[in-house]
Design a protein around this motif. Sequence first.
Motif, PDB file in Angstrom:
ATOM      1  N   GLY A 107     -18.589   1.884 -50.205  1.00  0.00           N
ATOM      2  CA  GLY A 107     -19.844   1.975 -49.452  1.00  0.00           C
ATOM      3  C   GLY A 107     -19.913   3.274 -48.665  1.00  0.00           C
ATOM      4  N   ARG A 114     -18.491  15.125 -44.919  1.00  0.00           N
ATOM      5  CA  ARG A 114     -17.533  14.671 -45.942  1.00  0.00           C
ATOM      6  C   ARG A 114     -17.523  15.604 -47.146  1.00  0.00           C
ATOM      7  NH1 ARG A 114     -19.386   8.439 -45.120  1.00  0.00           N
ATOM      8  NH2 ARG A 114     -18.064   8.026 -43.305  1.00  0.00           N
ATOM      9  N   THR A 157     -16.747   5.830 -39.612  1.00  0.00           N
ATOM     10  CA  THR A 157     -17.980   5.535 -40.358  1.00  0.00           C
ATOM     11  C   THR A 157     -19.178   6.295 -39.782  1.00  0.00           C
ATOM     12  OG1 THR A 157     -18.484   3.669 -38.905  1.00  0.00           O
ATOM     13  CG2 THR A 157     -17.195   3.193 -40.886  1.00  0.00           C
ATOM     14  N   THR A 158     -20.252   6.268 -40.536  1.00  0.00           N
ATOM     15  CA  THR A 158     -21.486   6.885 -40.047  1.00  0.00           C
ATOM     16  C   THR A 158     -22.008   6.117 -38.826  1.00  0.00           C
ATOM     17  OG1 THR A 158     -22.664   5.612 -41.727  1.00  0.00           O
ATOM     18  CG2 THR A 158     -22.196   7.913 -42.240  1.00  0.00           C
TER      19      THR A 158
HETATM   20  N1  GLN Z   1     -21.640   3.735 -45.122  1.00  0.00           N
HETATM   21  C1  GLN Z   1     -20.826   3.886 -43.953  1.00  0.00           C
HETATM   22  C2  GLN Z   1     -20.040   5.163 -44.020  1.00  0.00           C
HETATM   23  O1  GLN Z   1     -19.962   5.765 -45.030  1.00  0.00           O
HETATM   24  C3  GLN Z   1     -19.897   2.704 -43.739  1.00  0.00           C
HETATM   25  C4  GLN Z   1     -18.875   2.536 -44.813  1.00  0.00           C
HETATM   26  C5  GLN Z   1     -17.850   1.446 -44.592  1.00  0.00           C
HETATM   27  O2  GLN Z   1     -17.641   0.979 -43.473  1.00  0.00           O
HETATM   28  N2  GLN Z   1     -17.195   1.034 -45.632  1.00  0.00           N
HETATM   29  O3  GLN Z   1     -19.486   5.581 -43.059  1.00  0.00           O
END
Ligand code: GLN
Length: 259
Positions: A107, A114, A157-158
């Motif tokens: 995710g 990044r 995380t974001t």
């Molecule tokens: N999409 C968010 C990120 O890239 C969270 C990802 C996650 O917690 N796995 O930071």
Amino acid sequence: MLKRTFLTLPLAVAAASLITGCNDKKTTDSKASGKADSEKILRVGTNPTFAPFEYQAKGSSELTGFDMDLIRAIGKQMGYKVEIHNLGFDGLIPAIISGNIDVAVSGMTINEERKKAVDFTDPYYTSGLIILVDKNNDDIKSIKDLEGKKVGVQIGTTGANKAVKIKNAEVKQYNNSNEPFLELDNKGVDAVINDQPVVAYYLVTGGHGKMVGEIMEAELYGMAVKKGNKDLAQKINAALAELKKNGEYDKIYKKWFGS
Ligand code: GLN
């Protein structure tokens, strides 16, 4: 010989041994012998605390979720065996850089910061952040209302990046994505910032609270590979495109998100 035995194990067993941390030696062995490529193993890193994208289903040692189904289908399409490594979210990019994994599927939002460290495949899912509060909380309706409040997020995380920019907020950072939810339950934080589909899934599966405000800007998930590993990124992109064309992607999408 040993390696062959390992490769014939069912994936669930392989995944279980990886989760318990027995993977490192095997991975190093296959790499050291230079056979990783000819045996076509795709070493996938993920942080499985992020349902419905990657998580460990109750009573099962196998990791499941949208990302897991997708990368297994991609691996199959590419003719690779998929080997899943369970890592901390903030350990994924370092693991790509050090070569311990080939690709992170977790995710992970594609962003400029990044992109300085890793390359991303084509996006495969559109997401965005949302705020979760206690269902009796009527003070917090938007990110502005989080000023001076305690906010729970997952490290690296974001959501964490967003929270640290809120004026006077006390940001509590946790190692996995579930802990902030528990902390909200325990009243240790006033709000959680996390990806909307994850919060929504938490709520429909019995989690407590309510989402407030709008989804913040759209975030695209991508799979991260080592910088310059164009060959792998292209193979994954080609497989993803094929799965979108042949209906497999839609099938997996429907399984996890409905229509
Ligand atoms: N999409 C968010 C990120 O890239 C969270 C990802 C996650 O917690 N796995 O930071």
